[in-house]
Enzyme design. Sequence first.
Site, mmCIF file in Angstrom:
data_model
loop_
_atom_site.group_PDB
_atom_site.id
_atom_site.type_symbol
_atom_site.label_atom_id
_atom_site.label_comp_id
_atom_site.label_asym_id
_atom_site.label_seq_id
_atom_site.Cartn_x
_atom_site.Cartn_y
_atom_site.Cartn_z
ATOM 1 N N HIS A 463 0.831 -1.207 0.000
ATOM 2 C CA HIS A 463 0.000 0.000 0.000
ATOM 3 C C HIS A 463 0.870 1.264 0.000
ATOM 4 C CE1 HIS A 463 -3.640 2.370 1.250
ATOM 5 N NE2 HIS A 463 -2.677 3.180 1.660
ATOM 6 N N GLU A 464 1.756 1.354 0.978
ATOM 7 C CA GLU A 464 2.600 2.554 1.065
ATOM 8 C C GLU A 464 3.503 2.666 -0.147
ATOM 9 O OE1 GLU A 464 1.744 4.767 2.991
ATOM 10 O OE2 GLU A 464 0.449 3.504 4.230
ATOM 11 N N HIS A 467 1.715 4.365 -2.927
ATOM 12 C CA HIS A 467 1.804 5.825 -2.808
ATOM 13 C C HIS A 467 3.174 6.299 -3.296
ATOM 14 C CE1 HIS A 467 -1.882 6.695 -0.718
ATOM 15 N NE2 HIS A 467 -1.592 5.971 0.336
ATOM 16 N N HIS A 470 3.462 6.574 -6.950
ATOM 17 C CA HIS A 470 2.769 7.776 -7.413
ATOM 18 C C HIS A 470 3.720 8.977 -7.325
ATOM 19 C CE1 HIS A 470 -1.469 9.910 -7.121
ATOM 20 N NE2 HIS A 470 -0.933 10.041 -8.314
HETATM 21 ZN ZN LIG Z 1 -2.859 5.267 1.902
#
Ligand SMILES: [Zn+2]
Length: 672
Positions: A463-464, A467, A470
């Site tokens: 998940h991290e 990010h 991105h």
């Molecule tokens: Zn998040």
Amino acid sequence: MNPLLQSYNTAPFSKIENKHFLPAITKLIEETKAEIDAITSNSDAPTFENTIEALEFSGEKLDRATSIFFNLNSAETNDEIQKLAQEISPMLTEFGNDMLLNEALFERVKAVYNQKDTLDLNEEQQMLLDKKYKGFSRNGANLSEEKKKQLRKIDTELSKLKLTFGENVLAETNKFELHITDEKDLSGLPEGVIEAASQTAEEKGKEGWVFTLDYPSYVPFLTYADNRELRKKMAIAFGAKGFNNDEFDNQKNVLQIAQLRHKRANLLGYKSHAQFVLEERMAETPEKVKTFLNELLEKAKPAAKKEFEELTAFAKELDEIDHLEKWDGAYYSEKLKQKLFNLDDEKLKPYFELKNVINGVFTVAQKLYGLHFKEVQNIDKYHPEVKTYEVKDDEGELVALFYADFHPRAGKRNGAWMTSYKPQQTKNGTNDRPHVSIVCNFTKPTASKPSLLTFNEVTTLFHEFGHALHGMLANTQYPSLSGTSVYWDFVELPSQILENWCYEKETLELFATHYKTGEVIPMEYVEKIKESATFLEGMATLRQLSFGMLDMAWHSQDPSGINEVKAFEVAAFEDTQLYPDVKENCMSTSFSHIFQGGYSAGYYSYKWAEVLDADAFAYFQQEGIFSKKVADKFKNFVLSQGGTMDPMELYIKFRGQKPDPEALLKRAGLLK
Ligand SMILES: [Zn+2]
């Protein structure tokens, strides 16, 4: 020499001392003011370049210094830094307000904004112009002098209150410990958890075992400890953070924050804080958010109730427990999961050595986006545990620097997050690559074992890292539109979508190998991970919806009539609660996401993004999870574009159509 005032590429952590922050930030605020003065005193007529772009590229050094400071205040703080933050935060708020209430500057921005149709701007430039103009108008630029003053006062108060809120939560987390001296009380706990607790005791100079409210200690305790009384003690302590009627109590802070936010919104002409916030969201209005949450609630509630009944029956059968309490949930869920799937975290953990999982996520990034990670030792770090990597593309061009900080420490706040030390931007023809960081609180290695992650920690890392991608793949012109600078209800798409890869055989085979034997994770485990992924999904959905609804309750109405935080919360939770209420506990007083962080009127965005990520991943599945074609589209239309375009437009460019909520309901097993 103050290192924060020199030019530097990577953050000069080893040279920075606490005493440098205040003078550096004070000086850099002055320098930025001078840059702004140069814009407003320009005798040329306002143009996009001499006003909007000049404004966008001002304060670069200040931004870098403050991001170092606040990143440290989250990941490696101490009393001195916390005290400094109490001084620096209001200074920055004041400076930000000075700028946004600077009439001469607003006049110039407005002049450019009023000619926007004749300026022949590209899409990103139009977005920047809109953003700059709204930045002023949404911060009171069109208000009278008197109202401007009121607004500034509210903002200063809010920034202090939010800091205090967070410090209280941290203090309450650190204050509590469960000290066990009788070995019998460890019954049910896995060996690794016991070892870690004994290590914690040793660090604190105590005999026996110490458990804390940090997640890696708290979560396994609630999941495995057979002693129901001790689970209760831990759970109540955890749920009572900020609600103990002591010096760290957050009830007044919660009420004050909600009231000030409402006042602020009214002042600016909005009915509520939520209406103000949602104007700049993909969801657009409080009504749309409520409809969205209620529709999901309607689908999830019957499933959740049924699951809760099953869990209750199971606890009754196993331990003759008549009423499930909050401290029983994780424990019996785990036991039922074991019974149904015969798959517990402890069985899986040996296949998820941190080192291997990191290599796994890097391999996924390489297969999808052609990224290559190399650990390097020549980059300055703020703590020896931090790892640093150079990220290059297939052509060997530098894409980003990547910092990763994996384990809990006393000065680190709970949870996991991504942040950055330097944004991506294109200036004077040079594409400046970003410095991105992730910070986590994963299980530490012990004397006898390396860091072995739970499956939940594995998905958190993905998940991290989503990010981080991105941030790393950002390819825009302006830093304020770069990377994760997108609408809040769009920002979780890149992170949540990456979690999907953790459930795929093709991915797990890449990295899930036993830390001792090197054996690849057995395929029956992979099947079971997939099957169990939707285990108790109705209950989990209800829990997420309850947080989203509590957030909307605090922020979509006038809170001036609320006197009791707890009573208000109980009412807001009415439709979503399965367990009996615990009178000693309160969620709001430690709900840092919405009262300290930036998720106010935005918690719904986790579910919103799930709709996006389920729909987007369905596209990958359709073409193959490592499909170059789909990955390229995701990179070109989502990851690299930041906030340069309306998110729905970007999504449609990637997917060819609007997101369909059915994909989420299907994945969650809620669509029968
Ligand atoms: Zn998040």
